[in-house]
Design a protein around this motif. Sequence first.
Motif, PDB file in Angstrom:
ATOM      1  N   THR A  72       0.797  -1.253  -0.017  1.00 30.61           N
ATOM      2  CA  THR A  72      -0.123   0.227   0.113  1.00 30.61           C
ATOM      3  C   THR A  72       0.936   1.392   0.033  1.00 30.61           C
ATOM      4  N   ASP A  73      -0.033   2.758  -0.111  1.00 32.11           N
ATOM      5  CA  ASP A  73       1.181   3.394  -0.093  1.00 32.11           C
ATOM      6  C   ASP A  73       1.326   3.874   1.228  1.00 32.11           C
ATOM      7  N   ASP A  74       0.723   3.466   1.901  1.00 29.47           N
ATOM      8  CA  ASP A  74       1.303   3.423   3.355  1.00 29.47           C
ATOM      9  C   ASP A  74       2.316   2.482   3.669  1.00 29.47           C
ATOM     10  N   VAL A  76       5.000   2.072   1.391  1.00 26.52           N
ATOM     11  CA  VAL A  76       5.916   3.331   0.984  1.00 26.52           C
ATOM     12  C   VAL A  76       5.858   4.218   1.609  1.00 26.52           C
ATOM     13  N   ASP A  77       4.637   4.669   2.286  1.00 25.46           N
ATOM     14  CA  ASP A  77       5.370   6.178   3.682  1.00 25.46           C
ATOM     15  C   ASP A  77       6.057   5.644   4.416  1.00 25.46           C
ATOM     16  N   LEU A 106       9.183   2.330  -5.423  1.00 27.59           N
ATOM     17  CA  LEU A 106       8.080   2.894  -4.957  1.00 27.59           C
ATOM     18  C   LEU A 106       8.588   4.104  -4.513  1.00 27.59           C
ATOM     19  N   SER A 107       9.511   3.564  -3.048  1.00 30.60           N
ATOM     20  CA  SER A 107       9.480   5.014  -2.452  1.00 30.60           C
ATOM     21  C   SER A 107      10.366   5.701  -3.018  1.00 30.60           C
ATOM     22  N   ARG A 110       9.920   8.636  -6.227  1.00 26.29           N
ATOM     23  CA  ARG A 110       9.634   9.199  -5.466  1.00 26.29           C
ATOM     24  C   ARG A 110      10.142  10.524  -5.750  1.00 26.29           C
ATOM     25  N   ARG A 134       2.245   3.221 -11.161  1.00 26.05           N
ATOM     26  CA  ARG A 134       2.779   3.623 -10.205  1.00 26.05           C
ATOM     27  C   ARG A 134       4.061   4.176  -9.796  1.00 26.05           C
ATOM     28  N   GLN A 137       2.493   7.699 -10.591  1.00 28.44           N
ATOM     29  CA  GLN A 137       1.650   8.158  -9.729  1.00 28.44           C
ATOM     30  C   GLN A 137       2.493   8.630  -7.882  1.00 28.44           C
ATOM     31  N   GLN A 138       3.462   7.846  -7.535  1.00 28.99           N
ATOM     32  CA  GLN A 138       4.154   8.487  -6.254  1.00 28.99           C
ATOM     33  C   GLN A 138       4.767   9.354  -6.776  1.00 28.99           C
ATOM     34  N   ASN A 141       2.765  12.267  -6.405  1.00 26.73           N
ATOM     35  CA  ASN A 141       2.079  12.744  -4.966  1.00 26.73           C
ATOM     36  C   ASN A 141       3.100  13.423  -4.218  1.00 26.73           C
TER      37      ASN A 141
END
Length: 143
Positions: A72-74, A76-77, A106-107, A110, A134, A137-138, A141
């Motif tokens: 999830t994005d969480d 990755v966060d 994914l990280s 960014r 994706r 998208q990261q 964001n």
Amino acid sequence: MDIRQIDDHLAVSPQVSVEDVAEAAKLGFKTLVANRPDHEEHGQPAMADLEAAAKAHGLEWVYMPVASGHITDDDVDQFAPMIRDAEKPVLAFCRSGTRCTVLWALSAARTDPADEVVSKARKAGYDISGLVPRMAQQARNNS
């Protein structure tokens, strides 16, 4: 142990054993990251045993379990700042190394161009080209 170098600070591996932890320390890793949930598969080492081995060999231990195929994005966060702030070099493991690579990709997307991220993963033996949308998208964001 099948260690695959992703970038200057991160390598990934399939499941490590308690014995592998000593080898990781000898190789100079400073932080061991577990991205695999405890008891995900019958016969995998207990995370408590791996944590004890990591600490016994002077490694920082990070337990950040992620469900395979459901990053999830969480997730990755949480992963992005952990990798940024961890004592390096870092060895992250999961069942095959793919989950760790996807979290990293994914990280990294960014701040880094997707083609560079895909290229680094490919050099390590992971085809993450399907993640490009994706990763875009990261990047959006994060801007």
